[in-house]
Scaffold this motif. Structure first.
Motif, PDB file in Angstrom:
ATOM      1  N   ASP A  28       0.868  -1.171   0.000  1.00 28.27           N
ATOM      2  CA  ASP A  28       0.000   0.000   0.000  1.00 28.27           C
ATOM      3  C   ASP A  28       0.904   1.219   0.000  1.00 28.27           C
ATOM      4  O   ASP A  28       1.754   1.375   0.874  1.00 28.27           O
ATOM      5  CB  ASP A  28      -0.887  -0.024   1.249  1.00 28.27           C
ATOM      6  N   THR A  29       0.749   2.082  -0.994  1.00 32.39           N
ATOM      7  CA  THR A  29       1.619   3.248  -1.127  1.00 32.39           C
ATOM      8  C   THR A  29       0.887   4.513  -0.698  1.00 32.39           C
ATOM      9  O   THR A  29      -0.340   4.572  -0.738  1.00 32.39           O
ATOM     10  CB  THR A  29       2.071   3.422  -2.588  1.00 32.39           C
ATOM     11  N   PRO A  30       1.640   5.539  -0.301  1.00 30.40           N
ATOM     12  CA  PRO A  30       1.008   6.835  -0.036  1.00 30.40           C
ATOM     13  C   PRO A  30       0.317   7.331  -1.305  1.00 30.40           C
ATOM     14  O   PRO A  30       0.716   6.989  -2.419  1.00 30.40           O
ATOM     15  CB  PRO A  30       2.181   7.744   0.327  1.00 30.40           C
ATOM     16  N   GLY A  31      -0.709   8.133  -1.129  1.00 29.52           N
ATOM     17  CA  GLY A  31      -1.503   8.574  -2.273  1.00 29.52           C
ATOM     18  C   GLY A  31      -0.808   9.574  -3.172  1.00 29.52           C
ATOM     19  O   GLY A  31      -0.019  10.395  -2.729  1.00 29.52           O
ATOM     20  N   THR A  32      -1.123   9.472  -4.437  1.00 34.57           N
ATOM     21  CA  THR A  32      -0.663  10.461  -5.398  1.00 34.57           C
ATOM     22  C   THR A  32      -1.537  11.704  -5.251  1.00 34.57           C
ATOM     23  O   THR A  32      -2.663  11.624  -4.771  1.00 34.57           O
ATOM     24  CB  THR A  32      -0.753   9.927  -6.842  1.00 34.57           C
ATOM     25  N   GLY A  33      -1.038  12.831  -5.646  1.00 29.83           N
ATOM     26  CA  GLY A  33      -1.823  14.056  -5.587  1.00 29.83           C
ATOM     27  C   GLY A  33      -2.043  14.570  -4.177  1.00 29.83           C
ATOM     28  O   GLY A  33      -2.877  15.436  -3.950  1.00 29.83           O
ATOM     29  N   SER A  34      -1.304  14.046  -3.209  1.00 28.24           N
ATOM     30  CA  SER A  34      -1.442  14.486  -1.823  1.00 28.24           C
ATOM     31  C   SER A  34      -0.820  15.867  -1.653  1.00 28.24           C
ATOM     32  O   SER A  34       0.100  16.231  -2.371  1.00 28.24           O
ATOM     33  CB  SER A  34      -0.737  13.486  -0.895  1.00 28.24           C
ATOM     34  N   VAL A  35      -1.314  16.587  -0.669  1.00 26.84           N
ATOM     35  CA  VAL A  35      -0.714  17.886  -0.368  1.00 26.84           C
ATOM     36  C   VAL A  35       0.658  17.702   0.281  1.00 26.84           C
ATOM     37  O   VAL A  35       1.452  18.622   0.335  1.00 26.84           O
ATOM     38  CB  VAL A  35      -1.618  18.734   0.562  1.00 26.84           C
ATOM     39  N   PHE A  36       0.953  16.493   0.734  1.00 29.32           N
ATOM     40  CA  PHE A  36       2.238  16.196   1.354  1.00 29.32           C
ATOM     41  C   PHE A  36       3.194  15.662   0.295  1.00 29.32           C
ATOM     42  O   PHE A  36       3.082  14.524  -0.139  1.00 29.32           O
ATOM     43  CB  PHE A  36       2.074  15.171   2.487  1.00 29.32           C
ATOM     44  N   LYS A  64     -13.519  10.978  -8.787  1.00 28.87           N
ATOM     45  CA  LYS A  64     -12.595  11.893  -9.470  1.00 28.87           C
ATOM     46  C   LYS A  64     -11.568  11.111 -10.281  1.00 28.87           C
ATOM     47  O   LYS A  64     -10.368  11.265 -10.114  1.00 28.87           O
ATOM     48  CB  LYS A  64     -11.907  12.821  -8.479  1.00 28.87           C
ATOM     49  N   ALA A  65     -12.034  10.258 -11.158  1.00 26.11           N
ATOM     50  CA  ALA A  65     -11.140   9.380 -11.919  1.00 26.11           C
ATOM     51  C   ALA A  65     -10.265  10.149 -12.897  1.00 26.11           C
ATOM     52  O   ALA A  65     -10.675  11.146 -13.474  1.00 26.11           O
ATOM     53  CB  ALA A  65     -11.967   8.337 -12.671  1.00 26.11           C
ATOM     54  N   PHE A  66      -9.058   9.653 -13.042  1.00 29.84           N
ATOM     55  CA  PHE A  66      -8.045  10.145 -13.970  1.00 29.84           C
ATOM     56  C   PHE A  66      -7.665  11.605 -13.772  1.00 29.84           C
ATOM     57  O   PHE A  66      -7.727  12.419 -14.681  1.00 29.84           O
ATOM     58  CB  PHE A  66      -8.418   9.863 -15.418  1.00 29.84           C
ATOM     59  N   ALA A  67      -7.244  11.896 -12.558  1.00 28.42           N
ATOM     60  CA  ALA A  67      -6.628  13.194 -12.289  1.00 28.42           C
ATOM     61  C   ALA A  67      -5.270  13.203 -12.988  1.00 28.42           C
ATOM     62  O   ALA A  67      -4.751  12.159 -13.390  1.00 28.42           O
ATOM     63  CB  ALA A  67      -6.463  13.390 -10.777  1.00 28.42           C
ATOM     64  N   GLU A  68      -4.669  14.358 -13.116  1.00 26.82           N
ATOM     65  CA  GLU A  68      -3.384  14.485 -13.810  1.00 26.82           C
ATOM     66  C   GLU A  68      -2.305  13.620 -13.163  1.00 26.82           C
ATOM     67  O   GLU A  68      -1.515  12.983 -13.862  1.00 26.82           O
ATOM     68  CB  GLU A  68      -2.941  15.959 -13.849  1.00 26.82           C
ATOM     69  N   THR A  69      -2.257  13.585 -11.827  1.00 26.11           N
ATOM     70  CA  THR A  69      -1.233  12.768 -11.168  1.00 26.11           C
ATOM     71  C   THR A  69      -1.446  11.287 -11.463  1.00 26.11           C
ATOM     72  O   THR A  69      -0.476  10.541 -11.582  1.00 26.11           O
ATOM     73  CB  THR A  69      -1.221  12.985  -9.638  1.00 26.11           C
ATOM     74  N   GLU A  70      -2.684  10.861 -11.599  1.00 26.89           N
ATOM     75  CA  GLU A  70      -2.938   9.458 -11.935  1.00 26.89           C
ATOM     76  C   GLU A  70      -2.404   9.130 -13.330  1.00 26.89           C
ATOM     77  O   GLU A  70      -1.804   8.078 -13.540  1.00 26.89           O
ATOM     78  CB  GLU A  70      -4.440   9.162 -11.858  1.00 26.89           C
ATOM     79  N   ILE A  72       0.090  10.578 -14.808  1.00 28.17           N
ATOM     80  CA  ILE A  72       1.554  10.552 -14.712  1.00 28.17           C
ATOM     81  C   ILE A  72       2.029   9.215 -14.145  1.00 28.17           C
ATOM     82  O   ILE A  72       2.966   8.606 -14.667  1.00 28.17           O
ATOM     83  CB  ILE A  72       2.061  11.734 -13.861  1.00 28.17           C
ATOM     84  N   TYR A  73       1.376   8.731 -13.093  1.00 26.38           N
ATOM     85  CA  TYR A  73       1.765   7.454 -12.490  1.00 26.38           C
ATOM     86  C   TYR A  73       1.513   6.282 -13.438  1.00 26.38           C
ATOM     87  O   TYR A  73       2.287   5.342 -13.482  1.00 26.38           O
ATOM     88  CB  TYR A  73       1.032   7.224 -11.163  1.00 26.38           C
ATOM     89  N   MET A  74       0.429   6.349 -14.180  1.00 23.08           N
ATOM     90  CA  MET A  74       0.148   5.293 -15.170  1.00 23.08           C
ATOM     91  C   MET A  74       1.265   5.250 -16.208  1.00 23.08           C
ATOM     92  O   MET A  74       1.728   4.173 -16.578  1.00 23.08           O
ATOM     93  CB  MET A  74      -1.194   5.547 -15.857  1.00 23.08           C
ATOM     94  N   GLU A  75       1.708   6.415 -16.665  1.00 25.91           N
ATOM     95  CA  GLU A  75       2.812   6.483 -17.630  1.00 25.91           C
ATOM     96  C   GLU A  75       4.097   5.927 -17.029  1.00 25.91           C
ATOM     97  O   GLU A  75       4.832   5.188 -17.682  1.00 25.91           O
ATOM     98  CB  GLU A  75       3.028   7.920 -18.111  1.00 25.91           C
ATOM     99  N   MET A  76       4.382   6.293 -15.766  1.00 27.49           N
ATOM    100  CA  MET A  76       5.590   5.792 -15.105  1.00 27.49           C
ATOM    101  C   MET A  76       5.546   4.271 -15.011  1.00 27.49           C
ATOM    102  O   MET A  76       6.537   3.599 -15.315  1.00 27.49           O
ATOM    103  CB  MET A  76       5.720   6.391 -13.698  1.00 27.49           C
ATOM    104  N   ALA A  77       4.417   3.712 -14.591  1.00 31.05           N
ATOM    105  CA  ALA A  77       4.288   2.263 -14.468  1.00 31.05           C
ATOM    106  C   ALA A  77       4.464   1.601 -15.827  1.00 31.05           C
ATOM    107  O   ALA A  77       5.142   0.583 -15.962  1.00 31.05           O
ATOM    108  CB  ALA A  77       2.933   1.896 -13.857  1.00 31.05           C
ATOM    109  N   LYS A  78       3.868   2.196 -16.838  1.00 31.41           N
ATOM    110  CA  LYS A  78       3.989   1.659 -18.200  1.00 31.41           C
ATOM    111  C   LYS A  78       5.446   1.706 -18.662  1.00 31.41           C
ATOM    112  O   LYS A  78       5.958   0.753 -19.246  1.00 31.41           O
ATOM    113  CB  LYS A  78       3.091   2.460 -19.143  1.00 31.41           C
ATOM    114  N   ASN A  79       6.137   2.810 -18.373  1.00 30.09           N
ATOM    115  CA  ASN A  79       7.539   2.945 -18.771  1.00 30.09           C
ATOM    116  C   ASN A  79       8.441   1.945 -18.062  1.00 30.09           C
ATOM    117  O   ASN A  79       9.478   1.554 -18.592  1.00 30.09           O
ATOM    118  CB  ASN A  79       8.035   4.373 -18.538  1.00 30.09           C
TER     119      ASN A  79
END
Length: 190
Positions: free
Chosen positions: A130-138, A163-169, A171-178
């Motif tokens: 379980d990872t910390p959330g993307t798009g967090s204020v932290f 709120k599906a497919f925010a910008e950070t999501e 980016i993470y999808m691209e990173m995982a794909k890469n």
């Protein structure tokens, strides 16, 4: 030499795993000779070798903060193991390893990893992360999640229907794909 006659799957898998660990160690050794520029890659290779030695298969749960990742992991385990809340509660990597006994008091490793034990990870050698959330204020939460993505073997990307497919999501999808990761999309909170 590994004896493959008594349990072919275990023996063959064990031999393959050891050869991969040796290969990663050799490459990391070569990178050490290249100086500072190669150190981030060397570190990643050594982490992957450590994961192969200790766990073998990592399933990372990734998604926006408050998408329900910890709740999803707890549902997979059939147990309320990880802390849950409406504010960002996961600030560290929460790694749940297979063990026949449940350990509800995690071992803390460094400043970004808590290790739990549970019999419902799927099988021996499987760990759920379980990872910390993307798009967090932290910012630290997001950095911790990014640093762990390369170590995963499979990614379950949890999307909130709210709120599906925010910008950070994206980016993470691209990173995982890469990184060449297998990705499973799960829509939560429908």
């Amino acid at each position: 030499m590994v004896d493959t006659t008594t349990n072919p799957l275990e023996g063959t898998l064990a031999a393959l795993r050891e050869s991969q660990i040796d290969l990663l160690g050799d490459i990391a050794g070569s990178l050490a000779e290249m100086g500072e520029v190669a150190q981030p890659d060397r570190k990643r290779l050594l982490e992957v070798a450590k994961d192969l030695r200790e766990m073998f298969f990592l399933v990372a749960i990734i998604g926006e903060f408050n998408a329900g990742k910890s709740t999803f992991v707890n549902a997979m385990l059939g147990d309320e193991l990880l802390p849950m809340g409406i504010t960002p509660t996961t600030e560290m990597i929460e790694l749940v390893r297979y063990n026949e006994a449940v350990n509800k008091k995690p071992n803390i490793e460094g400043d970004s990893l808590r290790i739990w034990s549970h019999p419902n990870t799927g099988a021996p050698g499987v760990a759920i992360v379980d990872t910390p959330g993307t798009g967090s204020v932290f910012r630290r939460h997001e950095d911790t999640a990014k640093e762990f993505l390369h170590r995963s073997d499979m990614v379950i990307f949890l999307l909130s229907a709210k709120k599906a497919f925010a910008e950070t999501e994206r980016i993470y999808m691209e990173m995982a794909k890469n990184y060449g990761k297998k990705i499973i999309l799960v829509v939560n909170q429908v």
